[in-house]
Design a protein around this motif. Structure first.
Motif, PDB file in Angstrom:
ATOM      1  N   GLN A 165       0.832  -1.206   0.000  1.00 26.16           N
ATOM      2  CA  GLN A 165       0.000   0.000   0.000  1.00 26.16           C
ATOM      3  C   GLN A 165       0.866   1.255   0.000  1.00 26.16           C
ATOM      4  O   GLN A 165       0.553   2.248  -0.673  1.00 26.16           O
ATOM      5  CB  GLN A 165      -0.899   0.003   1.242  1.00 26.16           C
ATOM      6  CG  GLN A 165      -1.918   1.127   1.279  1.00 26.16           C
ATOM      7  CD  GLN A 165      -3.082   0.896   0.323  1.00 26.16           C
ATOM      8  OE1 GLN A 165      -3.547  -0.223   0.164  1.00 26.16           O
ATOM      9  NE2 GLN A 165      -3.529   1.957  -0.329  1.00 26.16           N
ATOM     10  N   ALA A 166       1.991   1.204   0.719  1.00 21.98           N
ATOM     11  CA  ALA A 166       2.866   2.370   0.832  1.00 21.98           C
ATOM     12  C   ALA A 166       3.532   2.730  -0.488  1.00 21.98           C
ATOM     13  O   ALA A 166       4.024   3.856  -0.648  1.00 21.98           O
ATOM     14  CB  ALA A 166       3.937   2.113   1.900  1.00 21.98           C
ATOM     15  N   LEU A 167       3.551   1.799  -1.437  1.00 16.47           N
ATOM     16  CA  LEU A 167       4.163   2.092  -2.732  1.00 16.47           C
ATOM     17  C   LEU A 167       3.453   3.236  -3.449  1.00 16.47           C
ATOM     18  O   LEU A 167       4.034   3.879  -4.334  1.00 16.47           O
ATOM     19  CB  LEU A 167       4.152   0.840  -3.625  1.00 16.47           C
ATOM     20  CG  LEU A 167       5.048  -0.319  -3.172  1.00 16.47           C
ATOM     21  CD1 LEU A 167       4.840  -1.524  -4.086  1.00 16.47           C
ATOM     22  CD2 LEU A 167       6.512   0.092  -3.172  1.00 16.47           C
ATOM     23  N   CYS A 168       2.212   3.498  -3.064  1.00 14.70           N
ATOM     24  CA  CYS A 168       1.475   4.616  -3.670  1.00 14.70           C
ATOM     25  C   CYS A 168       2.234   5.920  -3.481  1.00 14.70           C
ATOM     26  O   CYS A 168       2.143   6.829  -4.311  1.00 14.70           O
ATOM     27  CB  CYS A 168       0.086   4.710  -3.054  1.00 14.70           C
ATOM     28  SG  CYS A 168      -1.015   5.876  -3.876  1.00 14.70           S
ATOM     29  N   GLY A 169       3.017   6.006  -2.396  1.00 10.51           N
ATOM     30  CA  GLY A 169       3.781   7.219  -2.139  1.00 10.51           C
ATOM     31  C   GLY A 169       4.858   7.481  -3.163  1.00 10.51           C
ATOM     32  O   GLY A 169       5.349   8.615  -3.285  1.00 10.51           O
ATOM     33  N   GLN A 216      -8.474   3.847  -1.889  1.00 10.45           N
ATOM     34  CA  GLN A 216      -7.813   2.938  -2.815  1.00 10.45           C
ATOM     35  C   GLN A 216      -7.028   1.871  -2.066  1.00 10.45           C
ATOM     36  O   GLN A 216      -6.310   2.163  -1.115  1.00 10.45           O
ATOM     37  CB  GLN A 216      -6.911   3.723  -3.759  1.00 10.45           C
ATOM     38  CG  GLN A 216      -7.704   4.433  -4.843  1.00 10.45           C
ATOM     39  CD  GLN A 216      -6.826   5.268  -5.735  1.00 10.45           C
ATOM     40  OE1 GLN A 216      -5.797   5.752  -5.314  1.00 10.45           O
ATOM     41  NE2 GLN A 216      -7.247   5.449  -6.970  1.00 10.45           N
ATOM     42  N   ARG A 217      -7.176   0.651  -2.530  1.00 12.48           N
ATOM     43  CA  ARG A 217      -6.513  -0.492  -1.927  1.00 12.48           C
ATOM     44  C   ARG A 217      -5.502  -1.030  -2.925  1.00 12.48           C
ATOM     45  O   ARG A 217      -5.815  -1.217  -4.096  1.00 12.48           O
ATOM     46  CB  ARG A 217      -7.571  -1.552  -1.594  1.00 12.48           C
ATOM     47  CG  ARG A 217      -7.035  -2.862  -1.040  1.00 12.48           C
ATOM     48  CD  ARG A 217      -8.212  -3.721  -0.592  1.00 12.48           C
ATOM     49  NE  ARG A 217      -9.164  -3.946  -1.673  1.00 12.48           N
ATOM     50  CZ  ARG A 217      -9.126  -5.001  -2.483  1.00 12.48           C
ATOM     51  NH1 ARG A 217      -8.181  -5.909  -2.369  1.00 12.48           N
ATOM     52  NH2 ARG A 217     -10.044  -5.144  -3.439  1.00 12.48           N
ATOM     53  N   ARG A 232      10.846 -10.509 -13.710  1.00 17.04           N
ATOM     54  CA  ARG A 232      12.227 -10.174 -13.379  1.00 17.04           C
ATOM     55  C   ARG A 232      12.518  -8.676 -13.476  1.00 17.04           C
ATOM     56  O   ARG A 232      13.498  -8.197 -12.932  1.00 17.04           O
ATOM     57  CB  ARG A 232      13.186 -10.951 -14.274  1.00 17.04           C
ATOM     58  CG  ARG A 232      13.097 -10.619 -15.765  1.00 17.04           C
ATOM     59  CD  ARG A 232      13.885 -11.620 -16.580  1.00 17.04           C
ATOM     60  NE  ARG A 232      13.774 -11.375 -18.016  1.00 17.04           N
ATOM     61  CZ  ARG A 232      14.704 -10.788 -18.739  1.00 17.04           C
ATOM     62  NH1 ARG A 232      15.809 -10.346 -18.156  1.00 17.04           N
ATOM     63  NH2 ARG A 232      14.548 -10.633 -20.038  1.00 17.04           N
ATOM     64  N   PHE A 233      11.641  -7.929 -14.150  1.00 20.36           N
ATOM     65  CA  PHE A 233      11.859  -6.503 -14.312  1.00 20.36           C
ATOM     66  C   PHE A 233      11.184  -5.651 -13.241  1.00 20.36           C
ATOM     67  O   PHE A 233      11.571  -4.510 -13.039  1.00 20.36           O
ATOM     68  CB  PHE A 233      11.369  -6.041 -15.686  1.00 20.36           C
ATOM     69  CG  PHE A 233      12.179  -6.583 -16.828  1.00 20.36           C
ATOM     70  CD1 PHE A 233      13.444  -6.081 -17.097  1.00 20.36           C
ATOM     71  CD2 PHE A 233      11.676  -7.596 -17.622  1.00 20.36           C
ATOM     72  CE1 PHE A 233      14.191  -6.579 -18.156  1.00 20.36           C
ATOM     73  CE2 PHE A 233      12.416  -8.095 -18.689  1.00 20.36           C
ATOM     74  CZ  PHE A 233      13.683  -7.590 -18.948  1.00 20.36           C
ATOM     75  N   GLY A 234      10.148  -6.171 -12.583  1.00 21.02           N
ATOM     76  CA  GLY A 234       9.473  -5.353 -11.596  1.00 21.02           C
ATOM     77  C   GLY A 234       8.142  -5.910 -11.135  1.00 21.02           C
ATOM     78  O   GLY A 234       7.754  -7.036 -11.464  1.00 21.02           O
ATOM     79  N   LEU A 235       7.442  -5.074 -10.361  1.00 19.38           N
ATOM     80  CA  LEU A 235       6.165  -5.438  -9.750  1.00 19.38           C
ATOM     81  C   LEU A 235       5.071  -4.524 -10.298  1.00 19.38           C
ATOM     82  O   LEU A 235       5.254  -3.320 -10.414  1.00 19.38           O
ATOM     83  CB  LEU A 235       6.262  -5.266  -8.226  1.00 19.38           C
ATOM     84  CG  LEU A 235       4.966  -5.386  -7.419  1.00 19.38           C
ATOM     85  CD1 LEU A 235       4.463  -6.828  -7.418  1.00 19.38           C
ATOM     86  CD2 LEU A 235       5.198  -4.904  -5.983  1.00 19.38           C
ATOM     87  N   ARG A 236       3.930  -5.131 -10.622  1.00 16.38           N
ATOM     88  CA  ARG A 236       2.765  -4.353 -11.051  1.00 16.38           C
ATOM     89  C   ARG A 236       1.716  -4.430  -9.945  1.00 16.38           C
ATOM     90  O   ARG A 236       1.395  -5.519  -9.457  1.00 16.38           O
ATOM     91  CB  ARG A 236       2.196  -4.882 -12.369  1.00 16.38           C
ATOM     92  CG  ARG A 236       1.102  -3.993 -12.967  1.00 16.38           C
ATOM     93  CD  ARG A 236       0.515  -4.622 -14.216  1.00 16.38           C
ATOM     94  NE  ARG A 236       1.501  -4.759 -15.280  1.00 16.38           N
ATOM     95  CZ  ARG A 236       1.685  -3.869 -16.260  1.00 16.38           C
ATOM     96  NH1 ARG A 236       0.943  -2.785 -16.292  1.00 16.38           N
ATOM     97  NH2 ARG A 236       2.584  -4.080 -17.193  1.00 16.38           N
ATOM     98  N   VAL A 237       1.196  -3.269  -9.568  1.00 15.77           N
ATOM     99  CA  VAL A 237       0.199  -3.170  -8.500  1.00 15.77           C
ATOM    100  C   VAL A 237      -1.079  -2.573  -9.061  1.00 15.77           C
ATOM    101  O   VAL A 237      -1.030  -1.622  -9.851  1.00 15.77           O
ATOM    102  CB  VAL A 237       0.723  -2.297  -7.334  1.00 15.77           C
ATOM    103  CG1 VAL A 237      -0.349  -2.110  -6.271  1.00 15.77           C
ATOM    104  CG2 VAL A 237       1.979  -2.915  -6.727  1.00 15.77           C
ATOM    105  N   ALA A 256      12.414   2.602  -0.258  1.00 21.82           N
ATOM    106  CA  ALA A 256      12.193   3.878  -0.959  1.00 21.82           C
ATOM    107  C   ALA A 256      10.810   4.434  -0.659  1.00 21.82           C
ATOM    108  O   ALA A 256      10.618   5.643  -0.521  1.00 21.82           O
ATOM    109  CB  ALA A 256      12.369   3.680  -2.460  1.00 21.82           C
ATOM    110  N   ALA A 257       9.820   3.529  -0.538  1.00 26.00           N
ATOM    111  CA  ALA A 257       8.457   3.978  -0.280  1.00 26.00           C
ATOM    112  C   ALA A 257       8.255   4.450   1.153  1.00 26.00           C
ATOM    113  O   ALA A 257       7.339   5.232   1.429  1.00 26.00           O
ATOM    114  CB  ALA A 257       7.487   2.845  -0.568  1.00 26.00           C
ATOM    115  N   SER A 258       9.133   4.024   2.061  1.00 24.43           N
ATOM    116  CA  SER A 258       8.968   4.371   3.478  1.00 24.43           C
ATOM    117  C   SER A 258       9.526   5.755   3.800  1.00 24.43           C
ATOM    118  O   SER A 258       9.310   6.273   4.889  1.00 24.43           O
ATOM    119  CB  SER A 258       9.656   3.330   4.356  1.00 24.43           C
ATOM    120  OG  SER A 258      11.064   3.354   4.186  1.00 24.43           O
ATOM    121  N   HIS A 259      10.275   6.352   2.872  1.00 24.17           N
ATOM    122  CA  HIS A 259      10.895   7.673   3.133  1.00 24.17           C
ATOM    123  C   HIS A 259      10.072   8.792   2.504  1.00 24.17           C
ATOM    124  O   HIS A 259       9.325   8.585   1.570  1.00 24.17           O
ATOM    125  CB  HIS A 259      12.314   7.700   2.583  1.00 24.17           C
ATOM    126  CG  HIS A 259      13.228   6.728   3.271  1.00 24.17           C
ATOM    127  ND1 HIS A 259      13.434   6.718   4.629  1.00 24.17           N
ATOM    128  CD2 HIS A 259      13.966   5.688   2.772  1.00 24.17           C
ATOM    129  CE1 HIS A 259      14.292   5.745   4.952  1.00 24.17           C
ATOM    130  NE2 HIS A 259      14.614   5.108   3.835  1.00 24.17           N
TER     131      HIS A 259
END
Length: 240
Positions: free
Chosen positions: A161-165, A189-190, A198-203, A237-240
């Motif tokens: 969820q924090a990736l939204c930042g 939004q959830r 291997r290239f990344g994450l889709r949310v 990165a998302a936590s900062h």
């Protein structure tokens, strides 16, 4: 991003549901045309395991020297609960023949010589040449993607969820909102982890104006160990 050939090859060698479509074999139930196993050979042909008495084997046996066309249709469904769960489909078509002596007694291996292929997924729709399909690599996370996404969803939902930042004003990084998704009401939004490679994450951010966002890793990962490091960097990165 992964190439169309890599995405198609990955779907073929995944555990996604598949059905073999053969002209004239319309009366068979879909489960009768679902291969028990599938694997890609060295030359790019697709080997499909069926019970020896299946309609697919009977059709291939009766065809003998005649050309028997067939299409392997693969449907990729997200392993987590999310609106619009079908992530993509792939079609591999070509000439179908029997490969006797390969399977255990009671089974028959069918060989699908690839003539053409195409994929329509979260990246878009593309056709794939047989040579590209034969040479393509399978995503190294495909065997673990289901359990990894389910683990992220159940054990790390707050971090996802924090990736939204990380989005800032660019809410949908590369993937615009899809028509019809905006009917989820005014709920907050959830964030749901939708796909991993291997290239990344889709949310997928669900609720209000829903959309997909892609979070790329600094470098492509080669295994689960490297994935853990990449995810840790992403969450940090998302936590900062």
């Amino acid at each position: 991003m992964p190439s169309a050939a890599e995405r198609t090859r990955t779907l073929v060698q995944s555990t996604c549901s598949a059905v073999l479509l053969i002209p004239g074999v319309d009366a068979a139930r879909s489960e009768q045309l679902t291969p028990q196993a599938r694997v890609v050979g060295q030359d790019g042909e697709v080997f499909l395991l069926f019970p020896a008495d299946s309609p697919a084997v009977r059709a291939a046996t009766h065809a003998q020297d005649d050309e028997l066309a067939a299409v392997l249709e693969i449907t990729d469904v997200a392993p987590v609960s999310v609106p619009h769960r079908i992530r993509g489909r792939a079609w591999v078509s070509g000439r179908l023949t029997c490969a006797p002596g390969v399977a255990e007694p009671g089974g028959m291996m069918l060989r699908l010589e690839v003539g053409e292929a195409c994929v329509d997924d979260l990246w878009g729709a593309s056709s794939v040449e047989p040579e590209d399909f034969a040479q393509a690599s399978v995503d190294p996370l495909v065997a673990h993607e289901t359990e990894l996404l389910q683990h992220l969803h159940s054990a790390h939902s707050e971090q996802v969820q924090a990736l939204c930042g990380l989005l800032g004003e660019r809410r949908a990084m590369g993937v615009p909102p899809t028509e019809g998704w905006g009917d989820a009401g005014a709920n907050a939004q959830r964030a749901v982890p939708l796909a991993l490679d291997r290239f990344g994450l889709r949310v997928r951010f669900v609720g209000g104006q829903s959309f997909d966002a892609r979070f790329d890793f600094p470098t492509p990962v080669r295994d689960v160990v490297e994935l853990r490091r990449a995810m840790h960097t992403l969450f940090e990165a998302a936590s900062h």
